[in-house]
Design a protein around this motif. Structure first.
Motif, PDB file in Angstrom:
ATOM      1  N   TYR A  39       0.848  -1.093  -0.066  1.00 37.02           N
ATOM      2  CA  TYR A  39      -0.098   0.152  -0.017  1.00 37.02           C
ATOM      3  C   TYR A  39       0.743   1.222   0.118  1.00 37.02           C
ATOM      4  CZ  TYR A  39       0.786   0.780   4.817  1.00 37.02           C
ATOM      5  OH  TYR A  39       1.278   1.216   6.075  1.00 37.02           O
ATOM      6  N   GLN A  40       0.255   2.288  -0.377  1.00 36.43           N
ATOM      7  CA  GLN A  40       1.004   3.744  -0.334  1.00 36.43           C
ATOM      8  C   GLN A  40       0.500   4.644   0.606  1.00 36.43           C
ATOM      9  OE1 GLN A  40       0.903   5.386  -4.298  1.00 36.43           O
ATOM     10  NE2 GLN A  40       2.889   4.180  -4.844  1.00 36.43           N
ATOM     11  N   ARG A  41       1.545   5.101   1.286  1.00 33.51           N
ATOM     12  CA  ARG A  41       1.097   6.178   2.495  1.00 33.51           C
ATOM     13  C   ARG A  41       2.177   7.170   2.399  1.00 33.51           C
ATOM     14  NH1 ARG A  41       1.607   4.260   8.699  1.00 33.51           N
ATOM     15  NH2 ARG A  41       1.207   6.501   9.447  1.00 33.51           N
ATOM     16  N   SER A  42       1.916   8.407   2.826  1.00 33.22           N
ATOM     17  CA  SER A  42       2.565   9.479   2.983  1.00 33.22           C
ATOM     18  C   SER A  42       3.644   9.385   4.100  1.00 33.22           C
ATOM     19  CB  SER A  42       1.794  11.014   3.062  1.00 33.22           C
ATOM     20  OG  SER A  42       2.766  11.919   3.255  1.00 33.22           O
ATOM     21  N   VAL A  43       4.852   9.277   4.112  1.00 37.12           N
ATOM     22  CA  VAL A  43       5.792   9.119   5.137  1.00 37.12           C
ATOM     23  C   VAL A  43       6.758  10.763   5.116  1.00 37.12           C
ATOM     24  CG1 VAL A  43       7.418   7.780   6.120  1.00 37.12           C
ATOM     25  CG2 VAL A  43       5.765   6.566   5.024  1.00 37.12           C
ATOM     26  N   MET A  60       5.314  10.374  -0.649  1.00 37.25           N
ATOM     27  CA  MET A  60       4.561   8.925  -0.781  1.00 37.25           C
ATOM     28  C   MET A  60       5.481   7.690  -1.105  1.00 37.25           C
ATOM     29  SD  MET A  60       1.402   9.598  -0.620  1.00 37.25           S
ATOM     30  CE  MET A  60       0.588   8.169  -1.073  1.00 37.25           C
ATOM     31  N   THR A  81       5.809   3.213  -0.783  1.00 38.63           N
ATOM     32  CA  THR A  81       5.051   2.063  -0.911  1.00 38.63           C
ATOM     33  C   THR A  81       5.881   0.936   0.195  1.00 38.63           C
ATOM     34  OG1 THR A  81       5.101   2.278  -3.228  1.00 38.63           O
ATOM     35  CG2 THR A  81       4.740  -0.090  -2.339  1.00 38.63           C
TER      36      THR A  81
END
Length: 86
Positions: free
Chosen positions: A43-47, A51, A53
């Motif tokens: 899944y992709q998430r803002s860290v 962005m 993966t």
């Protein structure tokens, strides 16, 4: 211990515990489960504003599996230094 790659905050090294108080049985083994990500699932998430993966693990906590044995069939526990010197 192993880090959960699904977590990106300061809580990546969560402590999972197993508490038990039973009479007549002894914990003889314990292992962690759910350490590996689910193959092919991401899944992709803002860290930190970017962005990223990340793999998907079965849970944000690892699992613990404990094996117990009837105390009568367990070998005696080794004496500690304090017990053997008295």
């Amino acid at each position: 211990g192993p880090r959960n790659s699904m977590l990106v905050s300061k809580f990546r090294n969560r402590l999972d515990r197993f508490f038990c108080r039973l009479r007549g049985v002894r914990a003889v083994a314990m292992r962690m489960v759910g350490l590996d990500p689910i193959p092919g699932v991401q899944y992709q998430r803002s860290v930190y504003g970017k962005m990223t993966t990340l793999p998907v693990a079965p849970s944000d906590h690892f699992g613990l599996v404990a094996t117990f044995q009837d105390e009568e069939s367990c070998p005696p526990e080794p004496k500690s230094q304090e017990q053997s010197s008295s």
